[in-house]
Each structure stands twice: as C-alpha cells, then as structure tokens.
Enzyme design. Structure first.
Site, mmCIF file in Angstrom:
data_model
loop_
_atom_site.group_PDB
_atom_site.id
_atom_site.type_symbol
_atom_site.label_atom_id
_atom_site.label_comp_id
_atom_site.label_asym_id
_atom_site.label_seq_id
_atom_site.Cartn_x
_atom_site.Cartn_y
_atom_site.Cartn_z
ATOM 1 N N SER A 93 0.841 -1.198 0.000
ATOM 2 C CA SER A 93 0.000 0.000 0.000
ATOM 3 C C SER A 93 0.880 1.254 0.000
ATOM 4 O O SER A 93 1.602 1.503 -0.959
ATOM 5 C CB SER A 93 -0.977 -0.037 1.170
ATOM 6 N N HIS A 201 -8.614 0.525 0.317
ATOM 7 C CA HIS A 201 -8.563 -0.406 -0.817
ATOM 8 C C HIS A 201 -9.934 -1.029 -1.115
ATOM 9 O O HIS A 201 -10.058 -2.223 -1.341
ATOM 10 C CB HIS A 201 -7.493 -1.480 -0.584
#
Length: 308
Positions: A93, A201
C-alpha cells in the site's frame, strides 16, 4: 544474495521508530530533517515521541512510515553502499512509495508530498463514509472462492491478498458485518475486525483515487531504474502513464501482495530485505514462501546485525 527491497504499510507504526537511527546515522538524520522541512511540522518528533493516537491517524501515519522507511534505507545504503543492490522493489500500500523512491522514480521530498496528499484524500474519503475492514484467516484455497462470492453479494471488496492464509475485506461497515456473519456460517471462523479509520482499498476510496490522478500527472515522475512490482497489477509498469494509473488505482484497488512477492521470487530473487517499522512483511513472507531469507532493517540493532 539476490534481494528485493520491501517497504512497510500502514499499521506498522510505533512510537519511537527511527530515533536510534536518527541519533547514530547522519544519512537517517538527513531524511528526518528533510521531512520536517518539507511538511512544515516535526514528523520526526511525532515518530520519536508520539502520541500514539496522532501517529495512527492516516494523515500523519502515511508520511511518518514513508519517512521512517526511507531513513532505514539510507542508513543501510550509507553502511553497505553498492554492495547490496535490489533486483526488484515493492511496498505494501503506502509502502509502494518507499519502493518507488528506492528505484529512483522521485526524490525523497517529491515522494513525501505525493504521499501526504494521498493521505489527505484517503482521510477525507474515510470521513465521508462509514467503512470497516476485517482480516479473514484460512489456508484452504477453496475458501478464496467462498470469500469472493460472499463479498460480491454484500458489495464488499477484497482489499488485500496478503498470503495464502490471509485476505482482508473492506467496505461499508454494515455490509462488512453482514459479510462476516455469512462467512462464519460457511465455516470461516477466524475473522478479525481491524481497528482502522475507514475502508481502505475498497470502492469507498474511489474519490481519493480520482483526486490523486491530477496530482500524479503534475508530478515530475521518472521510470524506475529497478523493477517495482505494483500492488494493483503484481507486475512492473512498462510506461510512465501506466505507473501513474497504477498509483491512482491502488487506493481503491486490491493489494496483490502474495502475487507480487511470488513473481519477484520467480524472477530470481532469493532474499527479502524489509525496510521500515515492524516486521509484518517478513511474517507474511514466512507464510507464503518460507524458503526465502528475510531481513528487517528497522533499528540500529537490526542494521548492524545484517551481514552479506
């Protein structure tokens, strides 16, 4: 040794991170000092002294982990120079920004500004929605289809494919609770709700990805000199527009971490060196490809224990 460099994601932060490196390694100190000057507030103080609640907030956490990770990398480089070079880089990420820095896509301050804006946009999306996330643990491959099916029916997304035994689901809080209940009814008993600010996400982050696009387009990015395996595609980008699309898309897209590390090992890597706080990625690697050697660089002790 054929290493790839890996960079920590959100959740790995801890008060005190980087302080010993700052005090002992001028290269690490320079990174923290540049971060303070770039952001206009003392991120170094927040990393070293907390408070933990503030360090956990998305808008501070993301720049703090990036800064700490790059400080670890630069201390490592000052000690080993050109004798340890990665054959690939990746990050979980926000860690993707550390990976892109390591591969020469931008300088430290440029990456920090991009990540600070990403954090602001994600924080805004969190505040505009009621999101939740949960970790689903199962080693049974057949359970992957069950998870996909139930999440699809609940309009919940799979945020992370972390290892063969762990996926993370993300979405509207009520729908995540519903999905957990249905998964438990299907026999998936080990589900851990995560203490997060929102549905990272997932489709609830779409506005953040859209907001990030013009910021990325205006930035003077360069193609990496070392392959960077993107979260969104589990592969390196072949053009600069593709790289920017991947960075904008990963905010609301699935993190394909298991595929990324597998692809790097299949390409010839035999060692992972994790930069940044904690050792989450090492733990995931041991559950994914246990034969791959792992090192953590997150303190003076771990740096000085590293041997070629």
């Amino acid at each position: 040794m054929k290493p790839f460099f890996a960079f920590s994601g959100q959740g790995a932060q801890a008060v005190g991170m980087g302080k010993d490196l700052y005090e002992k390694y001028p290269a690490a100190k320079a990174v923290f000092d540049e971060a303070d000057a770039t952001l206009g507030y003392k991120i170094s103080e927040l990393c070293f002294e907390g408070p933990a609640e503030k360090l956990t907030e998305t808008i501070y956490c993301q720049p703090a982990i990036y800064t700490m990770s790059v400080a670890c990398l630069e201390a490592f480089r000052s000690r080993f120079g050109e004798s340890v070079l990665p054959m690939a880089c990746a990050g979980l990420s926000l860690g993707e920004y550390g990976a892109l820095y390591a591969a020469g896509t931008f300088n430290f301050a440029e990456g920090l500004k991009l990540l600070a804006r990403r954090a602001e946009l994600m924080d805004k999306a969190c505040n505009e929605t009621r999101g939740a996330m949960a970790s689903v643990i199962s080693r049974e491959r057949k359970d992957r289809m069950v998870i996909k099916e139930i999440c699809g029916g609940c309009e919940v997304d799979i945020a992370n494919y972390n290892s063969p035994a762990q996926v993370v689901i993300s979405g509207d809080k009520a729908q995540v609770i519903r999905a957990i209940k249905l998964l438990q009814e299907k026999g998936l008993k080990k589900i851990i709700p995560l203490n997060v600010a929102g549905a990272f996400h997932s489709r609830l982050m779409k506005s953040a990805g859209v907001g990030l696009k013009p910021v990325l387009n205006a930035a003077g990015l360069k193609m990496p000199t070392t392959p960077v395996y993107h979260n969104l595609t589990a592969a390196p980008a072949s053009t600069l527009p593709e790289l920017k699309t991947n960075l904008a898309g990963q905010v609301a897209g699935s993190v394909r971490w298991e595929e990324s590390v597998t692809a790097m090992v299949e390409a010839g890597a035999d060692t992972m060196i994790e930069f940044g706080p904690g050792n989450v990625l090492t733990g995931l690697m041991r559950r994914t490809l246990p034969d791959v050697k792992c090192f953590n660089i997150n303190s003076v002790e771990t740096l000085e224990a590293f041997e070629l």
